[in-house]
Write a protein that holds these residues in place. Sequence first.
Motif, PDB file in Angstrom:
ATOM      1  N   LEU A  51      70.113  29.656  17.702  1.00 11.52           N
ATOM      2  CA  LEU A  51      70.601  30.679  17.983  1.00 11.52           C
ATOM      3  C   LEU A  51      71.711  31.290  16.725  1.00 11.52           C
ATOM      4  O   LEU A  51      71.154  32.695  16.627  1.00 11.52           O
ATOM      5  N   ALA A  52      72.180  30.338  15.901  1.00 13.07           N
ATOM      6  CA  ALA A  52      72.754  31.262  14.904  1.00 13.07           C
ATOM      7  C   ALA A  52      71.412  30.828  14.012  1.00 13.07           C
ATOM      8  O   ALA A  52      71.472  32.628  13.020  1.00 13.07           O
ATOM      9  N   LEU A  53      70.895  31.021  14.074  1.00 15.03           N
ATOM     10  CA  LEU A  53      69.551  31.749  13.038  1.00 15.03           C
ATOM     11  C   LEU A  53      68.801  32.203  13.792  1.00 15.03           C
ATOM     12  O   LEU A  53      69.036  33.422  12.464  1.00 15.03           O
ATOM     13  N   ILE A  54      68.774  32.478  14.660  1.00 18.39           N
ATOM     14  CA  ILE A  54      68.112  33.916  15.680  1.00 18.39           C
ATOM     15  C   ILE A  54      68.710  35.449  14.530  1.00 18.39           C
ATOM     16  O   ILE A  54      68.309  35.836  14.504  1.00 18.39           O
ATOM     17  N   GLN A  55      70.284  34.715  15.247  1.00 17.06           N
ATOM     18  CA  GLN A  55      71.366  36.110  14.477  1.00 17.06           C
ATOM     19  C   GLN A  55      70.913  36.159  13.238  1.00 17.06           C
ATOM     20  O   GLN A  55      70.979  37.554  12.544  1.00 17.06           O
ATOM     21  N   ARG A  56      70.634  35.219  12.509  1.00 14.87           N
ATOM     22  CA  ARG A  56      70.624  35.210  10.864  1.00 14.87           C
ATOM     23  C   ARG A  56      69.357  36.754  10.243  1.00 14.87           C
ATOM     24  O   ARG A  56      69.229  36.789   9.821  1.00 14.87           O
ATOM     25  N   LEU A  57      68.855  36.704  11.099  1.00  8.98           N
ATOM     26  CA  LEU A  57      66.979  36.532  11.145  1.00  8.98           C
ATOM     27  C   LEU A  57      67.424  37.480  11.854  1.00  8.98           C
ATOM     28  O   LEU A  57      66.696  38.734  11.220  1.00  8.98           O
ATOM     29  N   HIS A  58      66.930  37.793  13.180  1.00 13.84           N
ATOM     30  CA  HIS A  58      67.650  38.887  13.164  1.00 13.84           C
ATOM     31  C   HIS A  58      68.393  40.003  13.948  1.00 13.84           C
ATOM     32  O   HIS A  58      67.872  41.520  12.925  1.00 13.84           O
ATOM     33  N   HIS A  59      69.660  39.898  14.035  1.00 11.77           N
ATOM     34  CA  HIS A  59      70.393  40.731  14.542  1.00 11.77           C
ATOM     35  C   HIS A  59      71.063  41.326  12.725  1.00 11.77           C
ATOM     36  O   HIS A  59      71.347  42.216  12.806  1.00 11.77           O
ATOM     37  N   ARG A  60      70.577  40.527  11.529  1.00 11.09           N
ATOM     38  CA  ARG A  60      71.334  41.286  10.647  1.00 11.09           C
ATOM     39  C   ARG A  60      69.976  41.997   9.910  1.00 11.09           C
ATOM     40  O   ARG A  60      69.918  42.745   8.716  1.00 11.09           O
ATOM     41  N   GLY A  61      69.223  42.227  10.692  1.00 10.32           N
ATOM     42  CA  GLY A  61      67.385  43.228  10.357  1.00 10.32           C
ATOM     43  C   GLY A  61      66.256  42.665   9.298  1.00 10.32           C
ATOM     44  O   GLY A  61      66.177  43.491   8.632  1.00 10.32           O
ATOM     45  N   LEU A  62      67.060  41.367   9.116  1.00 14.63           N
ATOM     46  CA  LEU A  62      65.910  40.348   8.418  1.00 14.63           C
ATOM     47  C   LEU A  62      64.318  40.325   8.253  1.00 14.63           C
ATOM     48  O   LEU A  62      63.456  40.797   7.067  1.00 14.63           O
ATOM     49  N   VAL A  63      64.559  40.318  10.175  1.00 19.58           N
ATOM     50  CA  VAL A  63      62.838  40.074  10.397  1.00 19.58           C
ATOM     51  C   VAL A  63      63.211  41.007  11.445  1.00 19.58           C
ATOM     52  O   VAL A  63      63.746  40.622  12.716  1.00 19.58           O
ATOM     53  N   SER A  64      61.686  40.951  11.775  1.00 20.93           N
ATOM     54  CA  SER A  64      62.003  41.715  13.398  1.00 20.93           C
ATOM     55  C   SER A  64      62.238  40.476  15.053  1.00 20.93           C
ATOM     56  O   SER A  64      61.914  38.783  14.221  1.00 20.93           O
ATOM     57  N   LEU A  65      61.836  40.965  16.070  1.00 19.47           N
ATOM     58  CA  LEU A  65      61.897  39.724  17.275  1.00 19.47           C
ATOM     59  C   LEU A  65      60.694  38.955  17.176  1.00 19.47           C
ATOM     60  O   LEU A  65      60.813  37.697  17.170  1.00 19.47           O
ATOM     61  N   ALA A  66      59.968  39.154  16.870  1.00 24.47           N
ATOM     62  CA  ALA A  66      57.758  38.630  17.264  1.00 24.47           C
ATOM     63  C   ALA A  66      58.255  37.949  16.151  1.00 24.47           C
ATOM     64  O   ALA A  66      57.493  36.197  15.783  1.00 24.47           O
ATOM     65  N   ASP A  67      58.838  38.415  14.565  1.00 22.33           N
ATOM     66  CA  ASP A  67      58.606  37.734  13.330  1.00 22.33           C
ATOM     67  C   ASP A  67      59.540  36.295  13.613  1.00 22.33           C
ATOM     68  O   ASP A  67      59.201  35.637  12.451  1.00 22.33           O
ATOM     69  N   THR A  68      60.376  36.943  14.068  1.00 20.58           N
ATOM     70  CA  THR A  68      61.251  35.513  13.736  1.00 20.58           C
ATOM     71  C   THR A  68      60.832  34.589  15.263  1.00 20.58           C
ATOM     72  O   THR A  68      61.333  32.845  14.255  1.00 20.58           O
ATOM     73  N   ALA A  69      60.168  34.747  16.125  1.00 23.71           N
ATOM     74  CA  ALA A  69      59.453  34.116  16.723  1.00 23.71           C
ATOM     75  C   ALA A  69      58.772  33.249  15.865  1.00 23.71           C
ATOM     76  O   ALA A  69      58.669  31.637  16.364  1.00 23.71           O
ATOM     77  N   ALA A  70      58.095  34.052  14.925  1.00 16.27           N
ATOM     78  CA  ALA A  70      56.423  33.241  14.322  1.00 16.27           C
ATOM     79  C   ALA A  70      57.609  31.914  13.293  1.00 16.27           C
ATOM     80  O   ALA A  70      56.594  31.215  12.669  1.00 16.27           O
ATOM     81  N   LEU A  71      58.527  32.595  12.772  1.00 17.48           N
ATOM     82  CA  LEU A  71      59.514  31.872  12.273  1.00 17.48           C
ATOM     83  C   LEU A  71      59.830  30.555  12.611  1.00 17.48           C
ATOM     84  O   LEU A  71      60.383  29.631  11.890  1.00 17.48           O
ATOM     85  N   ILE A  72      60.758  30.141  14.465  1.00 17.60           N
ATOM     86  CA  ILE A  72      61.484  29.205  14.638  1.00 17.60           C
ATOM     87  C   ILE A  72      60.528  28.394  15.457  1.00 17.60           C
ATOM     88  O   ILE A  72      60.959  27.676  16.082  1.00 17.60           O
TER      89      ILE A  72
END
Length: 143
Positions: A51-72
């Motif tokens: 969850l902390a990783l999702i927040q860092r990637l998606h919530h901070r606007g670094l990547v979209s939710l779909a791209d977050t899924a691709a990463l993790i």
Amino acid sequence: MTDERYSISQVSRCFGVPISTLRYYDELGLLPSAGRKGNVRLYGPAELRRLALIQRLHHRGLVSLADTAALICEAPADDRPTGRDVLGASIETIKGRIEDLRAAQHLLEHMLTCPRADPVRDCTELRVELDQAVEDGLGALDV
């Protein structure tokens, strides 16, 4: 970190994420719970780190939710870009945002120090930039 499990409501409060978002992440396969106690989803250390990783990637606007899924996600879908592709594209997007922010900072700093009495209405540099924006916008009509 201990092996303690936390309820979905505890995780929601601690991480500032609505319960509905945690459920949605579970549905997407982004954040499966570690188990359940009755009907209550429970999360352990691994899930909290995720969850902390999702927040860092998606919530901070670094990547979209779909791209977050691709990463993790463990099993990437065939229609998703690779993790490295996502990271490269995200870096390019961030570079563009940084350039935009630097240009905005420059303009605001100029307006702050502009010798004109009313820099928003009388600043020559701002007027040139606005005229260019109008020309660029109207140029799109010619396409």
